[in-house]
Design an enzyme around this catalytic site. Sequence first.
Site, PDB file in Angstrom:
ATOM      1  N   ASP A 101     106.257  78.857  -1.636  1.00 51.50           N
ATOM      2  CA  ASP A 101     105.262  78.762  -1.625  1.00 51.50           C
ATOM      3  C   ASP A 101     104.726  77.338  -0.656  1.00 51.50           C
ATOM      4  O   ASP A 101     105.270  76.831  -1.011  1.00 51.50           O
ATOM      5  CB  ASP A 101     103.798  79.248  -1.899  1.00 51.50           C
ATOM      6  CG  ASP A 101     102.550  80.098  -0.492  1.00 51.50           C
ATOM      7  OD1 ASP A 101     102.684  79.568   0.032  1.00 51.50           O
ATOM      8  OD2 ASP A 101     101.524  80.903  -1.568  1.00 51.50           O
ATOM      9  N   TYR A 157      98.576  80.743   9.897  1.00 45.88           N
ATOM     10  CA  TYR A 157      96.781  80.371  10.434  1.00 45.88           C
ATOM     11  C   TYR A 157      97.051  78.725  10.492  1.00 45.88           C
ATOM     12  O   TYR A 157      95.686  78.175  10.419  1.00 45.88           O
ATOM     13  CB  TYR A 157      95.859  81.413  10.032  1.00 45.88           C
ATOM     14  CG  TYR A 157      95.796  81.855   8.488  1.00 45.88           C
ATOM     15  CD1 TYR A 157      95.037  81.085   7.661  1.00 45.88           C
ATOM     16  CD2 TYR A 157      96.477  82.900   8.072  1.00 45.88           C
ATOM     17  CE1 TYR A 157      95.279  80.815   6.803  1.00 45.88           C
ATOM     18  CE2 TYR A 157      96.019  83.104   6.670  1.00 45.88           C
ATOM     19  CZ  TYR A 157      95.414  82.105   5.641  1.00 45.88           C
ATOM     20  OH  TYR A 157      95.602  82.380   4.632  1.00 45.88           O
ATOM     21  N   LYS A 158      97.049  78.610   9.740  1.00 48.13           N
ATOM     22  CA  LYS A 158      97.191  76.709   9.127  1.00 48.13           C
ATOM     23  C   LYS A 158      97.352  76.019  10.336  1.00 48.13           C
ATOM     24  O   LYS A 158      97.877  76.243  11.246  1.00 48.13           O
ATOM     25  CB  LYS A 158      97.328  76.779   7.707  1.00 48.13           C
ATOM     26  CG  LYS A 158      96.398  77.735   6.572  1.00 48.13           C
ATOM     27  CD  LYS A 158      96.980  77.728   5.097  1.00 48.13           C
ATOM     28  CE  LYS A 158      96.122  78.364   4.597  1.00 48.13           C
ATOM     29  NZ  LYS A 158      96.857  79.015   3.350  1.00 48.13           N
ATOM     30  N   ARG A 173      87.901  67.988   0.823  1.00 44.86           N
ATOM     31  CA  ARG A 173      89.209  68.101   1.153  1.00 44.86           C
ATOM     32  C   ARG A 173      88.914  67.896   2.853  1.00 44.86           C
ATOM     33  O   ARG A 173      88.677  68.245   3.680  1.00 44.86           O
ATOM     34  CB  ARG A 173      89.681  69.496   0.905  1.00 44.86           C
ATOM     35  CG  ARG A 173      91.630  68.983   0.911  1.00 44.86           C
ATOM     36  CD  ARG A 173      91.780  70.636   0.537  1.00 44.86           C
ATOM     37  NE  ARG A 173      91.140  71.680   1.499  1.00 44.86           N
ATOM     38  CZ  ARG A 173      92.125  73.271   1.765  1.00 44.86           C
ATOM     39  NH1 ARG A 173      92.628  73.755   1.051  1.00 44.86           N
ATOM     40  NH2 ARG A 173      91.855  74.433   2.507  1.00 44.86           N
TER      41      ARG A 173
HETATM   42  C1  LIG Z   1      96.066  79.429   2.507  1.00 38.38           C
HETATM   43  C2  LIG Z   1      97.346  80.461   1.429  1.00 38.38           C
HETATM   44  C3  LIG Z   1      97.187  81.956   0.816  1.00 38.38           C
HETATM   45  C4  LIG Z   1      97.045  82.494   2.200  1.00 38.38           C
HETATM   46  O1  LIG Z   1      97.314  83.974   1.123  1.00 38.38           O
HETATM   47  P1  LIG Z   1      97.058  85.278   2.285  1.00 38.38           P
HETATM   48  O2  LIG Z   1      97.445  86.257   0.964  1.00 38.38           O
HETATM   49  O3  LIG Z   1      97.548  85.337   3.909  1.00 38.38           O
HETATM   50  O4  LIG Z   1      95.205  85.331   2.256  1.00 38.38           O
HETATM   51  C5  LIG Z   1      98.519  81.488  -0.133  1.00 38.38           C
HETATM   52  N1  LIG Z   1      99.158  80.989  -0.754  1.00 38.38           N
HETATM   53  C6  LIG Z   1      98.515  79.748  -1.094  1.00 38.38           C
HETATM   54  C7  LIG Z   1      99.396  78.315  -1.409  1.00 38.38           C
HETATM   55  C8  LIG Z   1      97.359  79.177   0.400  1.00 38.38           C
HETATM   56  O5  LIG Z   1      97.762  77.614   0.334  1.00 38.38           O
END
Ligand SMILES: *Cc1c(COP(=O)(O)O)cnc(C)c1O
Length: 411
Positions: free
Chosen positions: A196, A221-222, A370
């Site tokens: 991930d 979106y990050k 954070r």
């Molecule tokens: C932000 C984030 C997500 C978000 O998952 P969505 O299903 O797209 O909402 C998942 N894994 C990590 C490590 C994140 O930081």
Amino acid sequence: MRLEVIKELDSADPFAEVRKAFSIPVNKIYLDGNSLGPLTLVAKKRALEVIEQQWGNDLISSWNLHDWINLPIKVGEKIGPLLGASSNQTICCDSVSINLFKLITCALAGNPERTTILSTTNNFPTDLYVAEGIQRLLGENRCRLQLVENHELNSALKQKPGVLLLTQTDYRTGEIFDIEELTSQAHANGTPVIWDLSHSVGVLPLEMDKWNVDFAVGCTYKYLNGGPGAPAFLYVAHNQQENCVQPLSGWMGHKAPFEFLLNYTPCNGISKFLSGTPPILSMSVLDAALTVYEKVDIHQLREKSIQLTELFMSLLSETGTLRQLQLCSPISAKIRGSQLAFAHQNSFGICQALAAKQVIADFRSPDLLRFGFSPLTLRYEDIWLAVEALQEVMAEERYLLPEYNKKLKVT
Ligand SMILES: *Cc1c(COP(=O)(O)O)cnc(C)c1O
């Protein structure tokens, strides 16, 4: 360190030009680009175009006329280079959670004798919740989630799990795993990996192909500034694609969706990982936002990210504020992403008191404060101003005021 010295860093900043591509509210110091990246001017323009011209005027013909149908592929191809992925291995679709469901089940199906999903207790909650859901669905004989501490991964891998599921950058502490090293350890035990990359993509140099990664997912979106709820991406290495049959077998992953056949036959290649109709509005906005990255040298960006983070630390230390907070991130920038986390029993109040001073950070339960350092948009001067505000909040104990301690639904 004096403000003049810091302003000189800004004059020499190679990304000062790129910053102009963003619409950043004046006077706001945004240290949360790792949660929701800011708006780019191209994205704003594209949103209007898609609404007014494409949807408003061209209506359904836009699927062909504006090539809406190929948007998941086109956007995937733009994200690929940021992952170190050559063509036809990355596609844009759904959320990270949904994409994890597809990829975990595919990875487990590859070797039915192996039933364990190996992950860590500090992984992002949704990753673990999805794995739990798969365990419930398949039953514990067929799938069992095993959680270990980071330092136990090595020995747990020797028990030959079915898949290794890890997040590269810890969402709390920012600590980063060495993807290449862990992937190679997993492979030595015959275990495929799913990485991930949500808090990594767009800020850390990544080499999916070179590091022989099997599967990856991530958010847009990050750091990628795709906009609230922008669709995620998934990466499947060429050598894994053929054998995978993903379970969310919707029509967009069908070989011939517009022949409306009775049975499902998957597409060849990465498109088989699509399920339903793509969210055209948000995917178009993301597509536009990604153009900002076309001119970015990711190694140079990583350099700036480290400098911003180190500057924050040294200013905190100079002002004595560091003594009032407990650093939870690694000291060494080498094993740290573009964020810093501190523990304090009043973290929530500190975060709210900072927001009142237009410095936006975030609070992560139970007691973490954070700060994210988005190197495309932050100036060195912003770091100086943020530390000044934090110093005031801490010195005056403003975090104790009741107005900064009301619970919120989203933190
Ligand atoms: C932000 C984030 C997500 C978000 O998952 P969505 O299903 O797209 O909402 C998942 N894994 C990590 C490590 C994140 O930081």
